[in-house]
Motif scaffolding. Structure first.
Motif, short mmCIF file in Angstrom:
data_model
loop_
_atom_site.label_atom_id
_atom_site.label_comp_id
_atom_site.label_asym_id
_atom_site.label_seq_id
_atom_site.Cartn_x
_atom_site.Cartn_y
_atom_site.Cartn_z
N HIS A 182 -1.86 16.40 -6.62
CA HIS A 182 -0.76 15.51 -6.30
C HIS A 182 -1.26 14.16 -5.79
O HIS A 182 -0.70 13.12 -6.13
N ALA A 183 -2.31 14.17 -5.01
CA ALA A 183 -2.89 12.90 -4.53
C ALA A 183 -3.38 12.07 -5.71
O ALA A 183 -3.20 10.85 -5.74
N GLN A 184 -3.97 12.72 -6.69
CA GLN A 184 -4.44 12.01 -7.88
C GLN A 184 -3.27 11.36 -8.62
O GLN A 184 -3.32 10.19 -9.00
N LEU A 185 -2.18 12.10 -8.78
CA LEU A 185 -0.99 11.55 -9.44
C LEU A 185 -0.40 10.40 -8.63
O LEU A 185 0.00 9.37 -9.19
N GLN A 186 -0.34 10.57 -7.32
CA GLN A 186 0.20 9.54 -6.45
C GLN A 186 -0.59 8.24 -6.57
O GLN A 186 -0.02 7.16 -6.70
N ILE A 187 -1.90 8.35 -6.57
CA ILE A 187 -2.74 7.15 -6.67
C ILE A 187 -2.60 6.51 -8.04
O ILE A 187 -2.55 5.29 -8.16
N GLN A 188 -2.50 7.31 -9.09
CA GLN A 188 -2.28 6.75 -10.43
C GLN A 188 -1.00 5.94 -10.47
O GLN A 188 -0.97 4.85 -11.05
N HIS A 189 0.05 6.45 -9.86
CA HIS A 189 1.33 5.72 -9.84
C HIS A 189 1.22 4.44 -9.01
O HIS A 189 1.77 3.41 -9.39
N GLU A 190 0.52 4.52 -7.90
CA GLU A 190 0.31 3.32 -7.08
C GLU A 190 -0.46 2.26 -7.87
O GLU A 190 -0.13 1.07 -7.79
N MET A 191 -1.46 2.69 -8.62
CA MET A 191 -2.24 1.75 -9.42
C MET A 191 -1.36 1.07 -10.47
O MET A 191 -1.46 -0.14 -10.69
N ARG A 192 -0.49 1.85 -11.10
CA ARG A 192 0.42 1.26 -12.09
C ARG A 192 1.34 0.23 -11.43
O ARG A 192 1.59 -0.84 -11.99
N ALA A 193 1.85 0.55 -10.25
CA ALA A 193 2.74 -0.38 -9.55
C ALA A 193 2.00 -1.67 -9.17
O ALA A 193 2.54 -2.77 -9.35
N VAL A 194 0.79 -1.55 -8.68
CA VAL A 194 0.02 -2.73 -8.30
C VAL A 194 -0.33 -3.56 -9.53
O VAL A 194 -0.25 -4.80 -9.51
N ARG A 195 -0.69 -2.90 -10.62
CA ARG A 195 -0.98 -3.64 -11.87
C ARG A 195 0.24 -4.42 -12.34
O ARG A 195 0.14 -5.58 -12.76
N ALA A 196 1.41 -3.78 -12.29
CA ALA A 196 2.64 -4.45 -12.71
C ALA A 196 2.92 -5.65 -11.80
O ALA A 196 3.28 -6.74 -12.29
N ALA A 197 2.75 -5.47 -10.51
CA ALA A 197 2.98 -6.58 -9.58
C ALA A 197 1.99 -7.71 -9.84
O ALA A 197 2.36 -8.89 -9.82
N LEU A 198 0.74 -7.36 -10.10
CA LEU A 198 -0.29 -8.36 -10.38
C LEU A 198 0.02 -9.12 -11.66
O LEU A 198 -0.03 -10.35 -11.70
N GLN A 199 0.39 -8.40 -12.71
CA GLN A 199 0.64 -9.02 -14.01
C GLN A 199 1.89 -9.89 -14.03
O GLN A 199 1.99 -10.80 -14.85
N THR A 200 2.82 -9.63 -13.14
CA THR A 200 4.08 -10.38 -13.17
C THR A 200 4.20 -11.43 -12.06
O THR A 200 5.19 -12.15 -12.00
N SER A 201 3.20 -11.51 -11.20
CA SER A 201 3.28 -12.42 -10.04
C SER A 201 3.52 -13.87 -10.43
O SER A 201 4.38 -14.55 -9.85
N ARG A 202 2.75 -14.36 -11.38
CA ARG A 202 2.85 -15.79 -11.74
C ARG A 202 4.20 -16.17 -12.35
O ARG A 202 4.65 -17.29 -12.21
N CYS A 203 4.84 -15.23 -13.03
CA CYS A 203 6.13 -15.58 -13.65
C CYS A 203 7.34 -15.20 -12.78
O CYS A 203 8.37 -15.86 -12.84
N GLU A 204 7.21 -14.15 -11.97
CA GLU A 204 8.37 -13.70 -11.20
C GLU A 204 8.46 -14.27 -9.79
O GLU A 204 9.55 -14.32 -9.23
N LEU A 205 7.34 -14.69 -9.22
CA LEU A 205 7.40 -15.17 -7.85
C LEU A 205 7.88 -16.62 -7.70
O LEU A 205 8.61 -16.92 -6.75
N PRO A 206 7.52 -17.55 -8.60
CA PRO A 206 8.02 -18.93 -8.43
C PRO A 206 9.54 -19.04 -8.37
O PRO A 206 10.07 -19.74 -7.50
N PRO A 207 10.29 -18.35 -9.24
CA PRO A 207 11.75 -18.45 -9.13
C PRO A 207 12.32 -17.92 -7.80
O PRO A 207 13.45 -18.24 -7.44
N LEU A 208 11.52 -17.12 -7.11
CA LEU A 208 11.96 -16.60 -5.81
C LEU A 208 11.67 -17.58 -4.69
O LEU A 208 11.96 -17.31 -3.53
N GLY A 209 11.05 -18.72 -5.05
CA GLY A 209 10.74 -19.74 -4.05
C GLY A 209 9.42 -19.51 -3.33
O GLY A 209 9.17 -20.12 -2.29
#
Length: 127
Positions: free
Chosen positions: A56-83
């Motif tokens: 379960h820890a392995q699955l949890q970390i895999q999901h966390e990695m996916r979430a961080v990757r998504a946040a990293l990949q979308t930061s430049r386009c999604e954060l500026p409109p938020l100010g």
């Protein structure tokens, strides 16, 4: 006082005693439990079966990695409109990059501990 040497693999977590040493499985279970959200501490099945805890820890970390990757990949386009200021965006991107590295190390450690639990504390294999 005798001391068991820690595993050679640099990804073996320092909080976990060497496989085969006295009480090593208890230290492994405690470390694995700490990687999960607090609410999982109440699930006796996970606590009684460290192999399930590792899975379960392995699955949890895999999901966390996916979430961080998504946040990293979308930061430049999604954060500026938020100010969010450019300097804050750059700091956030660096934060996400560091977090991905840390999660990668944790994932390797969980894999090693899980392998050792499956083999009963014998020598663990590197992946």
């Amino acid at each position: 006082m005798s001391r068991t040497l820690s595993p050679v693999d640099p990804d073996w977590p320092c909080q976990v005693k060497a496989p085969g040493s006295h009480d090593w499985e208890r230290t492994a279970a405690r470390w694995l439990r700490d990687l999960l959200p607090a609410r999982y501490a109440g699930y006796s099945t996970l606590n009684r079966h460290p192999v399930l805890l590792a899975r379960h820890a392995q699955l949890q970390i895999q999901h966390e990695m996916r979430a961080v990757r998504a946040a990293l990949q979308t930061s430049r386009c999604e954060l500026p409109p938020l100010g969010v200021a450019e300097t804050v965006i750059e700091n956030t991107i660096r934060l996400y990059a560091v977090e991905l590295e840390q999660l990668g190390r944790l994932a390797r450690g969980v894999r090693l501990v899980g392998d050792a639990l499956v083999t009963g504390g014998g020598t663990h294999r590197r992946r």
